[in-house]
Design a protein around this motif. Sequence first.
Motif, mmCIF file in Angstrom:
data_model
loop_
_atom_site.group_PDB
_atom_site.id
_atom_site.type_symbol
_atom_site.label_atom_id
_atom_site.label_comp_id
_atom_site.label_asym_id
_atom_site.label_seq_id
_atom_site.Cartn_x
_atom_site.Cartn_y
_atom_site.Cartn_z
ATOM 1 N N GLU A 103 0.816 -1.217 0.000
ATOM 2 C CA GLU A 103 0.000 0.000 0.000
ATOM 3 C C GLU A 103 0.854 1.272 0.000
ATOM 4 O O GLU A 103 0.513 2.267 -0.624
ATOM 5 C CB GLU A 103 -0.918 -0.011 1.224
ATOM 6 C CG GLU A 103 -1.853 1.161 1.293
ATOM 7 C CD GLU A 103 -2.780 1.060 2.490
ATOM 8 O OE1 GLU A 103 -2.798 2.006 3.293
ATOM 9 O OE2 GLU A 103 -3.489 0.048 2.612
ATOM 10 N N GLN A 104 1.968 1.267 0.700
ATOM 11 C CA GLN A 104 2.823 2.454 0.804
ATOM 12 C C GLN A 104 3.842 2.546 -0.331
ATOM 13 O O GLN A 104 4.601 3.491 -0.399
ATOM 14 C CB GLN A 104 3.517 2.505 2.165
ATOM 15 C CG GLN A 104 4.503 1.393 2.408
ATOM 16 C CD GLN A 104 3.888 0.100 2.924
ATOM 17 O OE1 GLN A 104 2.733 -0.208 2.676
ATOM 18 N NE2 GLN A 104 4.662 -0.685 3.624
ATOM 19 N N GLY A 105 3.837 1.573 -1.246
ATOM 20 C CA GLY A 105 4.757 1.586 -2.373
ATOM 21 C C GLY A 105 5.771 0.462 -2.274
ATOM 22 O O GLY A 105 6.019 -0.086 -1.197
ATOM 23 N N GLN A 106 6.367 0.123 -3.381
ATOM 24 C CA GLN A 106 7.350 -0.958 -3.439
ATOM 25 C C GLN A 106 8.556 -0.628 -2.556
ATOM 26 O O GLN A 106 9.126 0.468 -2.651
ATOM 27 C CB GLN A 106 7.774 -1.168 -4.885
ATOM 28 C CG GLN A 106 8.707 -2.332 -5.096
ATOM 29 C CD GLN A 106 9.145 -2.439 -6.539
ATOM 30 O OE1 GLN A 106 9.311 -1.430 -7.215
ATOM 31 N NE2 GLN A 106 9.339 -3.657 -6.998
ATOM 32 N N GLY A 107 8.939 -1.556 -1.716
ATOM 33 C CA GLY A 107 10.023 -1.341 -0.762
ATOM 34 C C GLY A 107 11.325 -0.886 -1.395
ATOM 35 O O GLY A 107 11.967 0.050 -0.922
ATOM 36 N N SER A 108 11.729 -1.532 -2.493
ATOM 37 C CA SER A 108 13.002 -1.161 -3.123
ATOM 38 C C SER A 108 12.955 0.254 -3.700
ATOM 39 O O SER A 108 13.949 0.981 -3.667
ATOM 40 C CB SER A 108 13.390 -2.169 -4.207
ATOM 41 O OG SER A 108 12.400 -2.231 -5.216
ATOM 42 N N LEU A 109 11.781 0.662 -4.205
ATOM 43 C CA LEU A 109 11.633 2.028 -4.716
ATOM 44 C C LEU A 109 11.697 3.037 -3.572
ATOM 45 O O LEU A 109 12.359 4.070 -3.679
ATOM 46 C CB LEU A 109 10.313 2.172 -5.473
ATOM 47 C CG LEU A 109 9.966 3.578 -5.974
ATOM 48 C CD1 LEU A 109 11.051 4.107 -6.914
ATOM 49 C CD2 LEU A 109 8.610 3.577 -6.648
ATOM 50 N N ARG A 110 11.027 2.738 -2.462
ATOM 51 C CA ARG A 110 11.057 3.633 -1.308
ATOM 52 C C ARG A 110 12.478 3.767 -0.757
ATOM 53 O O ARG A 110 12.897 4.849 -0.340
ATOM 54 C CB ARG A 110 10.079 3.144 -0.233
ATOM 55 C CG ARG A 110 8.638 3.273 -0.715
ATOM 56 C CD ARG A 110 7.557 2.802 0.227
ATOM 57 N NE ARG A 110 7.943 2.543 1.573
ATOM 58 C CZ ARG A 110 7.936 1.332 2.144
ATOM 59 N NH1 ARG A 110 7.566 0.285 1.461
ATOM 60 N NH2 ARG A 110 8.282 1.186 3.389
ATOM 61 N N VAL A 133 4.703 6.131 -1.689
ATOM 62 C CA VAL A 133 4.592 6.240 -3.140
ATOM 63 C C VAL A 133 3.169 5.876 -3.530
ATOM 64 O O VAL A 133 2.682 4.797 -3.195
ATOM 65 C CB VAL A 133 5.580 5.285 -3.837
ATOM 66 C CG1 VAL A 133 5.434 5.381 -5.365
ATOM 67 C CG2 VAL A 133 7.008 5.581 -3.421
ATOM 68 N N SER A 134 2.493 6.793 -4.220
ATOM 69 C CA SER A 134 1.117 6.531 -4.646
ATOM 70 C C SER A 134 1.013 6.647 -6.159
ATOM 71 O O SER A 134 1.951 7.066 -6.827
ATOM 72 C CB SER A 134 0.141 7.485 -3.971
ATOM 73 O OG SER A 134 0.205 8.754 -4.560
ATOM 74 N N ASP A 135 -0.163 6.324 -6.673
ATOM 75 C CA ASP A 135 -0.390 6.406 -8.120
ATOM 76 C C ASP A 135 -0.889 7.772 -8.540
ATOM 77 O O ASP A 135 -1.305 7.958 -9.666
ATOM 78 C CB ASP A 135 -1.357 5.319 -8.567
ATOM 79 C CG ASP A 135 -2.705 5.406 -7.876
ATOM 80 O OD1 ASP A 135 -2.867 6.262 -6.993
ATOM 81 O OD2 ASP A 135 -3.596 4.626 -8.221
#
Length: 87
Positions: A54-61, A80-82
Amino acid sequence: RGAYLEEHPEMADRVISLGIGDTTQPIPPHILSGLVEGASKLGTKDGYSGYGAEQGQGSLREKIAEKLYNGIVSPDEVFVSDGAKCD
């Protein structure tokens, strides 16, 4: 964002707004190749991930915390949201 900054004005120069806007240039090649690679993985059994966190992909964060914030925030503080009007 506005309500947060009213309560924490000292954070004004540390908050990056990725809200509503429009693009003015083509997607850079290194970003485009990452998008293509990520989409291609979804077409394989091993690469398919279903809905992400829900809060965004871990590696991207992790990358956002490291590269955009120079490690002064932890990945747990990155969302990270859409878009500005997510579901």
